[in-house]
Motif scaffolding. Sequence first.
Motif, PDB file in Angstrom:
ATOM      1  N   ILE A  30      81.256 105.019  68.053  1.00 30.69           N
ATOM      2  CA  ILE A  30      80.868 104.040  68.839  1.00 30.69           C
ATOM      3  C   ILE A  30      79.251 103.577  68.639  1.00 30.69           C
ATOM      4  O   ILE A  30      78.876 102.589  68.452  1.00 30.69           O
ATOM      5  CB  ILE A  30      80.960 103.835  70.216  1.00 30.69           C
ATOM      6  CG1 ILE A  30      82.730 103.741  70.687  1.00 30.69           C
ATOM      7  CG2 ILE A  30      80.298 103.089  71.325  1.00 30.69           C
ATOM      8  CD1 ILE A  30      83.218 103.915  71.852  1.00 30.69           C
ATOM      9  N   SER A  33      78.612 102.721  64.799  1.00 30.56           N
ATOM     10  CA  SER A  33      79.062 101.471  64.476  1.00 30.56           C
ATOM     11  C   SER A  33      78.229 100.367  65.235  1.00 30.56           C
ATOM     12  O   SER A  33      78.096  99.180  64.756  1.00 30.56           O
ATOM     13  CB  SER A  33      80.621 101.070  64.733  1.00 30.56           C
ATOM     14  OG  SER A  33      80.711 101.322  66.167  1.00 30.56           O
ATOM     15  N   PHE A  34      78.039 100.558  66.692  1.00 27.77           N
ATOM     16  CA  PHE A  34      76.992  99.526  67.441  1.00 27.77           C
ATOM     17  C   PHE A  34      75.818  99.290  66.622  1.00 27.77           C
ATOM     18  O   PHE A  34      75.349  98.089  66.525  1.00 27.77           O
ATOM     19  CB  PHE A  34      76.939  99.947  68.769  1.00 27.77           C
ATOM     20  CG  PHE A  34      76.316  98.966  69.692  1.00 27.77           C
ATOM     21  CD1 PHE A  34      76.990  98.171  70.302  1.00 27.77           C
ATOM     22  CD2 PHE A  34      74.867  98.882  69.779  1.00 27.77           C
ATOM     23  CE1 PHE A  34      76.432  96.972  71.202  1.00 27.77           C
ATOM     24  CE2 PHE A  34      74.597  97.950  70.608  1.00 27.77           C
ATOM     25  CZ  PHE A  34      75.213  96.984  71.373  1.00 27.77           C
ATOM     26  N   ALA A  38      75.151  95.906  64.582  1.00 27.52           N
ATOM     27  CA  ALA A  38      74.099  94.503  65.154  1.00 27.52           C
ATOM     28  C   ALA A  38      73.106  94.602  64.176  1.00 27.52           C
ATOM     29  O   ALA A  38      72.859  93.374  63.777  1.00 27.52           O
ATOM     30  CB  ALA A  38      73.126  95.606  66.240  1.00 27.52           C
ATOM     31  N   THR A  96      83.186 104.471  61.526  1.00 33.84           N
ATOM     32  CA  THR A  96      82.013 103.890  61.447  1.00 33.84           C
ATOM     33  C   THR A  96      81.892 102.704  60.414  1.00 33.84           C
ATOM     34  O   THR A  96      81.318 101.367  60.999  1.00 33.84           O
ATOM     35  CB  THR A  96      80.609 104.785  61.306  1.00 33.84           C
ATOM     36  OG1 THR A  96      80.854 105.697  62.395  1.00 33.84           O
ATOM     37  CG2 THR A  96      79.387 103.879  61.183  1.00 33.84           C
ATOM     38  N   GLU A  99      84.277  99.889  61.705  1.00 33.23           N
ATOM     39  CA  GLU A  99      84.022  99.107  62.894  1.00 33.23           C
ATOM     40  C   GLU A  99      82.755  98.488  62.880  1.00 33.23           C
ATOM     41  O   GLU A  99      82.450  97.497  63.605  1.00 33.23           O
ATOM     42  CB  GLU A  99      84.132 100.087  64.306  1.00 33.23           C
ATOM     43  CG  GLU A  99      85.448 100.692  64.444  1.00 33.23           C
ATOM     44  CD  GLU A  99      86.555  99.927  64.952  1.00 33.23           C
ATOM     45  OE1 GLU A  99      85.811  98.546  65.485  1.00 33.23           O
ATOM     46  OE2 GLU A  99      87.595  99.962  64.875  1.00 33.23           O
ATOM     47  N   SER A 100      81.745  99.005  62.055  1.00 31.99           N
ATOM     48  CA  SER A 100      80.498  98.306  61.867  1.00 31.99           C
ATOM     49  C   SER A 100      80.762  96.973  61.162  1.00 31.99           C
ATOM     50  O   SER A 100      79.957  95.825  61.684  1.00 31.99           O
ATOM     51  CB  SER A 100      79.495  99.240  60.833  1.00 31.99           C
ATOM     52  OG  SER A 100      79.356 100.193  61.512  1.00 31.99           O
ATOM     53  N   LEU A 103      82.257  94.580  64.133  1.00 32.01           N
ATOM     54  CA  LEU A 103      81.319  94.547  65.327  1.00 32.01           C
ATOM     55  C   LEU A 103      80.108  93.348  64.415  1.00 32.01           C
ATOM     56  O   LEU A 103      79.546  92.516  65.286  1.00 32.01           O
ATOM     57  CB  LEU A 103      80.557  95.576  65.663  1.00 32.01           C
ATOM     58  CG  LEU A 103      81.377  96.512  66.585  1.00 32.01           C
ATOM     59  CD1 LEU A 103      80.816  97.798  66.853  1.00 32.01           C
ATOM     60  CD2 LEU A 103      81.738  95.900  67.851  1.00 32.01           C
ATOM     61  N   ILE A 149      82.872  92.838  72.325  1.00 31.86           N
ATOM     62  CA  ILE A 149      82.477  94.138  71.719  1.00 31.86           C
ATOM     63  C   ILE A 149      83.354  95.388  72.506  1.00 31.86           C
ATOM     64  O   ILE A 149      83.679  96.176  71.657  1.00 31.86           O
ATOM     65  CB  ILE A 149      80.877  94.432  72.295  1.00 31.86           C
ATOM     66  CG1 ILE A 149      80.080  93.460  71.407  1.00 31.86           C
ATOM     67  CG2 ILE A 149      80.611  95.897  71.858  1.00 31.86           C
ATOM     68  CD1 ILE A 149      78.481  93.629  71.593  1.00 31.86           C
ATOM     69  N   LEU A 153      85.490  98.129  70.730  1.00 32.12           N
ATOM     70  CA  LEU A 153      85.431  99.634  71.026  1.00 32.12           C
ATOM     71  C   LEU A 153      86.800 100.390  71.685  1.00 32.12           C
ATOM     72  O   LEU A 153      86.960 101.272  71.278  1.00 32.12           O
ATOM     73  CB  LEU A 153      84.374  99.856  71.970  1.00 32.12           C
ATOM     74  CG  LEU A 153      82.790  99.320  71.601  1.00 32.12           C
ATOM     75  CD1 LEU A 153      82.021  99.646  72.591  1.00 32.12           C
ATOM     76  CD2 LEU A 153      82.705  99.964  70.020  1.00 32.12           C
TER      77      LEU A 153
END
Length: 218
Positions: A30, A33-34, A38, A96, A99-100, A103, A149, A153
């Motif tokens: 999390i 990947s956040f 971003a 990662t 999910e990256s 996101l 988001i 997650l």
Amino acid sequence: MSFFDAFSWVNVRFLLDGLWVTIEVSVLSIVFSFIFGALLGTLRFSKIPFASRIVGIIVDIIRNLPLLLIIFFTYFALPQIGIRFDIFWSAVIALTIFESAMLSEIFRAGLNAVPKGQMEAGLSTGLSYVEVMRSIVIPQAFRSMIPAIVSQLISLVKDTSLAIIIALPEFTHNAKIIYGQNSNYVIPMYVALTLGYFVICYLLSLLSRFLETKRYSY
């Protein structure tokens, strides 16, 4: 044999060990990947010549690949070119990466949803592009992105179970080991898995509702 026989102290401790691994993998994935999501989303939004296009192609490729394939790639394919990670970090890196990409699209959509007049107004006051993004555009966009988001997650937490394919000793893997030793434990273990994932994901959904409430209080 009683339903509760499956929950001996040895089995419960083994399940909790697996749950802890799931939480560790989830938290690390999390966070990473956040951050990367971003950055990638902001880069695509900024439409930097060449760089934004390359990032867009990479993101689109990753988003259209099965996560299972990415897990296989990080654990089995990368060692073929001399890049080796243990099971734990292979799972974190695979999650990662996937999910990256997911996101980044949420961030890009959120940024695009901010009226262009906000950017123009900020630039007209003498602020630089970076200052306008940091102080005006991103804060507004982030509030609208919160539900999407958190939903992504939550999916990430559930996706950690796919790491069972590389024998990561996470929650699902350890439950499978237990009922593999005694077929009478299948239902108890699935009940435990259901409750475990539900609690984690429900807590995240509560966080989403709390953040939503804070958003509308501004």
